[in-house]
Scaffold this motif. Structure first.
Motif, PDB file in Angstrom:
ATOM      1  N   ARG A   1       0.841  -1.202   0.000  1.00 50.39           N
ATOM      2  CA  ARG A   1       0.000   0.000   0.000  1.00 50.39           C
ATOM      3  C   ARG A   1       0.881   1.258   0.000  1.00 50.39           C
ATOM      4  O   ARG A   1       0.617   2.208  -0.736  1.00 50.39           O
ATOM      5  CB  ARG A   1      -0.927  -0.020   1.213  1.00 50.39           C
ATOM      6  N   GLU A   2       1.933   1.258   0.805  1.00 51.05           N
ATOM      7  CA  GLU A   2       2.845   2.401   0.872  1.00 51.05           C
ATOM      8  C   GLU A   2       3.527   2.644  -0.480  1.00 51.05           C
ATOM      9  O   GLU A   2       3.599   3.780  -0.957  1.00 51.05           O
ATOM     10  CB  GLU A   2       3.893   2.120   1.953  1.00 51.05           C
ATOM     11  N   ALA A   3       4.003   1.582  -1.109  1.00 50.58           N
ATOM     12  CA  ALA A   3       4.660   1.712  -2.416  1.00 50.58           C
ATOM     13  C   ALA A   3       3.671   2.177  -3.477  1.00 50.58           C
ATOM     14  O   ALA A   3       4.007   3.005  -4.334  1.00 50.58           O
ATOM     15  CB  ALA A   3       5.287   0.381  -2.821  1.00 50.58           C
ATOM     16  N   LEU A   4       2.458   1.683  -3.421  1.00 49.13           N
ATOM     17  CA  LEU A   4       1.436   2.083  -4.386  1.00 49.13           C
ATOM     18  C   LEU A   4       1.111   3.570  -4.240  1.00 49.13           C
ATOM     19  O   LEU A   4       1.001   4.293  -5.232  1.00 49.13           O
ATOM     20  CB  LEU A   4       0.184   1.231  -4.195  1.00 49.13           C
ATOM     21  N   LYS A   5       0.984   4.037  -3.007  1.00 45.84           N
ATOM     22  CA  LYS A   5       0.700   5.458  -2.775  1.00 45.84           C
ATOM     23  C   LYS A   5       1.835   6.339  -3.276  1.00 45.84           C
ATOM     24  O   LYS A   5       1.614   7.416  -3.803  1.00 45.84           O
ATOM     25  CB  LYS A   5       0.441   5.713  -1.297  1.00 45.84           C
ATOM     26  N   ALA A   6       3.068   5.866  -3.121  1.00 40.10           N
ATOM     27  CA  ALA A   6       4.234   6.648  -3.540  1.00 40.10           C
ATOM     28  C   ALA A   6       4.370   6.719  -5.056  1.00 40.10           C
ATOM     29  O   ALA A   6       4.885   7.703  -5.589  1.00 40.10           O
ATOM     30  CB  ALA A   6       5.505   6.049  -2.940  1.00 40.10           C
ATOM     31  N   ARG A   7       3.892   5.706  -5.767  1.00 38.31           N
ATOM     32  CA  ARG A   7       4.136   5.634  -7.206  1.00 38.31           C
ATOM     33  C   ARG A   7       2.898   5.800  -8.081  1.00 38.31           C
ATOM     34  O   ARG A   7       3.007   5.844  -9.300  1.00 38.31           O
ATOM     35  CB  ARG A   7       4.811   4.301  -7.516  1.00 38.31           C
ATOM     36  N   ALA A   8       1.725   5.883  -7.495  1.00 39.90           N
ATOM     37  CA  ALA A   8       0.503   6.044  -8.293  1.00 39.90           C
ATOM     38  C   ALA A   8       0.444   7.450  -8.868  1.00 39.90           C
ATOM     39  O   ALA A   8       0.889   8.408  -8.241  1.00 39.90           O
ATOM     40  CB  ALA A   8      -0.729   5.774  -7.433  1.00 39.90           C
ATOM     41  N   PHE A   9      -0.111   7.582 -10.066  1.00 43.06           N
ATOM     42  CA  PHE A   9      -0.226   8.884 -10.709  1.00 43.06           C
ATOM     43  C   PHE A   9      -1.166   9.810  -9.962  1.00 43.06           C
ATOM     44  O   PHE A   9      -1.010  11.015  -9.973  1.00 43.06           O
ATOM     45  CB  PHE A   9      -0.710   8.744 -12.151  1.00 43.06           C
ATOM     46  N   ALA A  10      -2.198   9.259  -9.338  1.00 43.68           N
ATOM     47  CA  ALA A  10      -3.194  10.071  -8.641  1.00 43.68           C
ATOM     48  C   ALA A  10      -3.671   9.304  -7.408  1.00 43.68           C
ATOM     49  O   ALA A  10      -3.652   8.078  -7.397  1.00 43.68           O
ATOM     50  CB  ALA A  10      -4.371  10.366  -9.566  1.00 43.68           C
ATOM     51  N   PRO A  11      -4.112  10.025  -6.374  1.00 45.80           N
ATOM     52  CA  PRO A  11      -4.540   9.345  -5.148  1.00 45.80           C
ATOM     53  C   PRO A  11      -5.585   8.251  -5.355  1.00 45.80           C
ATOM     54  O   PRO A  11      -5.469   7.189  -4.738  1.00 45.80           O
ATOM     55  CB  PRO A  11      -5.091  10.479  -4.280  1.00 45.80           C
ATOM     56  N   PRO A  12      -6.597   8.432  -6.225  1.00 41.73           N
ATOM     57  CA  PRO A  12      -7.567   7.338  -6.373  1.00 41.73           C
ATOM     58  C   PRO A  12      -6.935   6.029  -6.845  1.00 41.73           C
ATOM     59  O   PRO A  12      -7.395   4.956  -6.479  1.00 41.73           O
ATOM     60  CB  PRO A  12      -8.563   7.866  -7.410  1.00 41.73           C
ATOM     61  N   LEU A  13      -5.883   6.125  -7.656  1.00 41.78           N
ATOM     62  CA  LEU A  13      -5.227   4.906  -8.133  1.00 41.78           C
ATOM     63  C   LEU A  13      -4.524   4.168  -7.000  1.00 41.78           C
ATOM     64  O   LEU A  13      -4.327   2.963  -7.073  1.00 41.78           O
ATOM     65  CB  LEU A  13      -4.218   5.235  -9.236  1.00 41.78           C
ATOM     66  N   ALA A  14      -4.157   4.880  -5.952  1.00 40.07           N
ATOM     67  CA  ALA A  14      -3.486   4.245  -4.822  1.00 40.07           C
ATOM     68  C   ALA A  14      -4.459   3.528  -3.900  1.00 40.07           C
ATOM     69  O   ALA A  14      -4.056   2.761  -3.046  1.00 40.07           O
ATOM     70  CB  ALA A  14      -2.702   5.290  -4.037  1.00 40.07           C
ATOM     71  N   GLU A  15      -5.747   3.768  -4.064  1.00 39.74           N
ATOM     72  CA  GLU A  15      -6.752   3.186  -3.175  1.00 39.74           C
ATOM     73  C   GLU A  15      -7.397   1.926  -3.732  1.00 39.74           C
ATOM     74  O   GLU A  15      -8.475   1.542  -3.296  1.00 39.74           O
ATOM     75  CB  GLU A  15      -7.821   4.230  -2.845  1.00 39.74           C
ATOM     76  N   ILE A  16      -6.757   1.286  -4.675  1.00 39.86           N
ATOM     77  CA  ILE A  16      -7.282   0.060  -5.262  1.00 39.86           C
ATOM     78  C   ILE A  16      -7.480  -1.005  -4.176  1.00 39.86           C
ATOM     79  O   ILE A  16      -6.636  -1.154  -3.299  1.00 39.86           O
ATOM     80  CB  ILE A  16      -6.338  -0.450  -6.372  1.00 39.86           C
ATOM     81  N   PRO A  17      -8.591  -1.726  -4.206  1.00 37.40           N
ATOM     82  CA  PRO A  17      -8.806  -2.775  -3.204  1.00 37.40           C
ATOM     83  C   PRO A  17      -7.839  -3.948  -3.391  1.00 37.40           C
ATOM     84  O   PRO A  17      -7.572  -4.367  -4.506  1.00 37.40           O
ATOM     85  CB  PRO A  17     -10.243  -3.234  -3.446  1.00 37.40           C
ATOM     86  N   PHE A  18      -7.344  -4.450  -2.282  1.00 36.43           N
ATOM     87  CA  PHE A  18      -6.548  -5.670  -2.267  1.00 36.43           C
ATOM     88  C   PHE A  18      -7.446  -6.781  -1.736  1.00 36.43           C
ATOM     89  O   PHE A  18      -8.119  -6.615  -0.720  1.00 36.43           O
ATOM     90  CB  PHE A  18      -5.341  -5.541  -1.344  1.00 36.43           C
ATOM     91  N   GLU A  19      -7.467  -7.913  -2.418  1.00 34.15           N
ATOM     92  CA  GLU A  19      -8.286  -9.054  -2.008  1.00 34.15           C
ATOM     93  C   GLU A  19      -7.403 -10.294  -1.927  1.00 34.15           C
ATOM     94  O   GLU A  19      -6.383 -10.388  -2.598  1.00 34.15           O
ATOM     95  CB  GLU A  19      -9.404  -9.309  -3.028  1.00 34.15           C
ATOM     96  N   ILE A  20      -7.812 -11.249  -1.126  1.00 31.50           N
ATOM     97  CA  ILE A  20      -7.128 -12.536  -1.034  1.00 31.50           C
ATOM     98  C   ILE A  20      -8.038 -13.578  -1.676  1.00 31.50           C
ATOM     99  O   ILE A  20      -9.227 -13.646  -1.365  1.00 31.50           O
ATOM    100  CB  ILE A  20      -6.818 -12.904   0.423  1.00 31.50           C
ATOM    101  N   SER A  21      -7.469 -14.368  -2.553  1.00 32.87           N
ATOM    102  CA  SER A  21      -8.237 -15.402  -3.243  1.00 32.87           C
ATOM    103  C   SER A  21      -8.830 -16.386  -2.246  1.00 32.87           C
ATOM    104  O   SER A  21      -8.176 -16.778  -1.277  1.00 32.87           O
ATOM    105  CB  SER A  21      -7.333 -16.160  -4.219  1.00 32.87           C
ATOM    106  N   LYS A  22     -10.049 -16.792  -2.498  1.00 35.51           N
ATOM    107  CA  LYS A  22     -10.679 -17.802  -1.648  1.00 35.51           C
ATOM    108  C   LYS A  22      -9.977 -19.151  -1.786  1.00 35.51           C
ATOM    109  O   LYS A  22     -10.086 -19.999  -0.916  1.00 35.51           O
ATOM    110  CB  LYS A  22     -12.156 -17.942  -2.009  1.00 35.51           C
TER     111      LYS A  22
END
Length: 86
Positions: free
Chosen positions: A32-53
């Motif tokens: 999440r930290e790396a995504l926030k640092a490298r995303a072009f815009a804040p909404p792109l950093a808020e992508i949901p992370f899911e774990i496969s069932k």
């Protein structure tokens, strides 16, 4: 890595399987930290992370399912022979 892919494709979610799913609680904050640092815009950093069932078994289940997805003309071969010319 993940930020570049998300910047280009604007993903709806990222699904983790296998060993990463088993240790997701430890990996998620850094991702999440790396995504926030490298995303072009804040909404792109808020992508949901899911774990496969399917968890760590997703790869094995997918590999076992692969032959059932083959077209009948493939005769069950994983890598069918190319058609003969003429």
């Amino acid at each position: 890595g993940l930020a570049c892919i998300n910047n280009v494709l604007d993903l709806d979610a990222v699904i983790f399987t296998g060993g990463v799913a088993n240790s997701f609680a430890r990996v998620q904050p850094r991702l999440r930290e790396a995504l926030k640092a490298r995303a072009f815009a804040p909404p792109l950093a808020e992508i949901p992370f899911e774990i496969s069932k399917l968890g760590e078994h997703a790869g094995v289940i997918g590999a076992a399912h692969l032959p059932t997805e083959r077209a009948p003309r493939d005769s069950g071969r994983l890598f069918p022979a190319p058609p003969l010319p003429g």
